[in-house]
Design a protein around this motif. Sequence first.
Motif, PDB file in Angstrom:
ATOM      1  N   GLY A 100      54.651 -11.415 -34.923  1.00  7.90           N
ATOM      2  CA  GLY A 100      53.226 -11.108 -34.899  1.00  7.90           C
ATOM      3  C   GLY A 100      52.945  -9.656 -35.241  1.00  7.90           C
ATOM      4  O   GLY A 100      52.010  -9.041 -34.715  1.00  7.90           O
ATOM      5  N   LEU A 101      53.724  -9.115 -36.167  1.00  8.09           N
ATOM      6  CA  LEU A 101      53.619  -7.708 -36.532  1.00  8.09           C
ATOM      7  C   LEU A 101      52.230  -7.365 -37.064  1.00  8.09           C
ATOM      8  O   LEU A 101      51.675  -6.310 -36.752  1.00  8.09           O
ATOM      9  N   THR A 102      51.657  -8.250 -37.855  1.00  2.00           N
ATOM     10  CA  THR A 102      50.368  -7.963 -38.486  1.00  2.00           C
ATOM     11  C   THR A 102      49.259  -7.794 -37.453  1.00  2.00           C
ATOM     12  O   THR A 102      48.435  -6.882 -37.552  1.00  2.00           O
ATOM     13  N   LEU A 103      49.238  -8.645 -36.443  1.00  5.79           N
ATOM     14  CA  LEU A 103      48.165  -8.614 -35.457  1.00  5.79           C
ATOM     15  C   LEU A 103      48.389  -7.586 -34.365  1.00  5.79           C
ATOM     16  O   LEU A 103      47.435  -6.988 -33.851  1.00  5.79           O
ATOM     17  N   ASP A 104      49.649  -7.358 -33.971  1.00  8.42           N
ATOM     18  CA  ASP A 104      49.943  -6.434 -32.873  1.00  8.42           C
ATOM     19  C   ASP A 104      51.307  -5.812 -33.097  1.00  8.42           C
ATOM     20  O   ASP A 104      52.309  -6.239 -32.521  1.00  8.42           O
ATOM     21  N   ALA A 105      51.344  -4.786 -33.939  1.00  7.22           N
ATOM     22  CA  ALA A 105      52.621  -4.160 -34.283  1.00  7.22           C
ATOM     23  C   ALA A 105      53.225  -3.423 -33.097  1.00  7.22           C
ATOM     24  O   ALA A 105      54.441  -3.430 -32.900  1.00  7.22           O
ATOM     25  N   VAL A 106      52.394  -2.764 -32.295  1.00  9.19           N
ATOM     26  CA  VAL A 106      52.909  -2.064 -31.117  1.00  9.19           C
ATOM     27  C   VAL A 106      53.564  -3.064 -30.168  1.00  9.19           C
ATOM     28  O   VAL A 106      54.667  -2.837 -29.660  1.00  9.19           O
ATOM     29  N   GLY A 107      52.886  -4.190 -29.947  1.00  6.28           N
ATOM     30  CA  GLY A 107      53.436  -5.223 -29.068  1.00  6.28           C
ATOM     31  C   GLY A 107      54.707  -5.834 -29.617  1.00  6.28           C
ATOM     32  O   GLY A 107      55.651  -6.113 -28.862  1.00  6.28           O
ATOM     33  N   ALA A 108      54.764  -6.062 -30.927  1.00  4.23           N
ATOM     34  CA  ALA A 108      55.974  -6.618 -31.537  1.00  4.23           C
ATOM     35  C   ALA A 108      57.152  -5.675 -31.360  1.00  4.23           C
ATOM     36  O   ALA A 108      58.274  -6.099 -31.038  1.00  4.23           O
ATOM     37  N   GLY A 109      56.933  -4.368 -31.566  1.00  7.08           N
ATOM     38  CA  GLY A 109      58.000  -3.397 -31.364  1.00  7.08           C
ATOM     39  C   GLY A 109      58.464  -3.345 -29.923  1.00  7.08           C
ATOM     40  O   GLY A 109      59.668  -3.306 -29.639  1.00  7.08           O
ATOM     41  N   LEU A 150      55.920   3.003 -32.210  1.00  8.45           N
ATOM     42  CA  LEU A 150      55.285   3.355 -30.937  1.00  8.45           C
ATOM     43  C   LEU A 150      55.682   2.368 -29.848  1.00  8.45           C
ATOM     44  O   LEU A 150      55.931   2.748 -28.702  1.00  8.45           O
ATOM     45  N   GLY A 151      55.732   1.078 -30.206  1.00  8.58           N
ATOM     46  CA  GLY A 151      56.121   0.068 -29.229  1.00  8.58           C
ATOM     47  C   GLY A 151      57.581   0.176 -28.826  1.00  8.58           C
ATOM     48  O   GLY A 151      57.927   0.091 -27.639  1.00  8.58           O
ATOM     49  N   SER A 367      64.986   8.380 -36.832  1.00 10.51           N
ATOM     50  CA  SER A 367      64.656   9.134 -35.620  1.00 10.51           C
ATOM     51  C   SER A 367      63.195   8.980 -35.215  1.00 10.51           C
ATOM     52  O   SER A 367      62.537   9.950 -34.829  1.00 10.51           O
ATOM     53  N   GLY A 368      62.669   7.786 -35.324  1.00 13.79           N
ATOM     54  CA  GLY A 368      61.300   7.526 -34.913  1.00 13.79           C
ATOM     55  C   GLY A 368      60.253   7.844 -35.950  1.00 13.79           C
ATOM     56  O   GLY A 368      59.063   7.659 -35.696  1.00 13.79           O
ATOM     57  N   PHE A 369      60.660   8.314 -37.142  1.00 11.51           N
ATOM     58  CA  PHE A 369      59.718   8.630 -38.209  1.00 11.51           C
ATOM     59  C   PHE A 369      59.729   7.542 -39.280  1.00 11.51           C
ATOM     60  O   PHE A 369      60.776   6.990 -39.614  1.00 11.51           O
ATOM     61  N   HIS A 370      58.554   7.283 -39.839  1.00 13.13           N
ATOM     62  CA  HIS A 370      58.434   6.468 -41.043  1.00 13.13           C
ATOM     63  C   HIS A 370      58.510   7.425 -42.222  1.00 13.13           C
ATOM     64  O   HIS A 370      57.665   8.312 -42.374  1.00 13.13           O
TER      65      HIS A 370
END
Length: 383
Positions: A100-109, A150-151, A367-370
């Motif tokens: 469900g990355l599209t709808l809630d990327a923070v939650g998916a992570g 972030l997630g 290291s947490g960066f895109h």
Amino acid sequence: MAIVKMQTARTTQTEPVAAAEDLVRQLQGGATPKLVTLFASRERDQLALNRALRERLPPGTRLVGATTGGELDNQGIYQGSVVLGALSGDFEVGLGLGTGLTLDAVGAGATAMKRAAQDLGVRQQDVDSRKFVGLVIDDGFRYKKEELLLGILEKNPTLILVGGGASDDKLQSAQLHVDGEVATDGVLVALFKTNAPWAALRSHWYVPTGERLVITKVDDSAQRALEIDGKPAALRYSELLGVPLEELEYGKPKGFAAQPTALKVGREYFIRAAWKPLPDGSLLFANLLEEGTELELMKVGDIAGATRSFFQEELPRRVQNPQAALLFHCGGRMYYSHMVGMAPQLADTLRHAPSAAGMNVHFEIYSGFHINTTLTVLAFGGN
């Protein structure tokens, strides 16, 4: 003594059972792998390939993987094949998948990280960044890297992460493998615990110019720069590079790929290149932007030489007795190297790496960066 080793295998067989048998045959005689990484071209039947491999791998061997924009090993960079990396030795690994990355990327992570920690049998708050490292692969075409990070890092902000986006140049879609599951619109986390030497590394072929610019206005999506240095963004970038607007786009030889921007963090430069100029005079970036951010203008250096030096000098300096390298190579680097006639020389640098398996990815994680236009690496060794 603690050590992590890797065997690799590659096949061009297209029928799933034949491909799986060819790959597993090449691994015979080595140590029983604890984790196998699967990097497979998208046109294959991913479910059937997954099933055929799972049936032939030893019981207890875990599996992660993704579709690619190209496959890598020590012999080169390919299209249309399957590359395996079979990791064995002194490590434990936990796997987690968030969908469900599209709808809630923070939650998916967050879900992927939580499940990986649970699978490894540790509480998230006990994940020590000195002994744990996270491998992350996402569905790159959802463009959700910063949110999913972030997630993942919500409860473990010091955890080191490395990886990239599952890819496919033709279908513009991606699939992930986590044990017997094949999924889209998701992110996987492989959480490693080991006392063996390891490092998350990154390599690019750019050098700083000393010239800086400031993102002074962004749109509501935070991906379009409307103004740079108080001027229309595309026009200002065109002035800085001294090239016409129509030559800025990433695929052009004098544009963003030759002279990208970078975020300076300490002594390091994280490449965050603009992507394309838009008709309204703005610039589209792959990563999120913040008004007031200062970026440094970079210029392309020695493409093959920088990559070769990374494998010959930096990686052995950072990882004692290097034995294994998982490679996440920007598809844009591959595109640009073809454009300037350097693809064979770039592929040849891989023979200087320790035992290596990887893929061309759709943007990278370090290291947490895109970041982009970069090679990110998770390397293991022995002490």
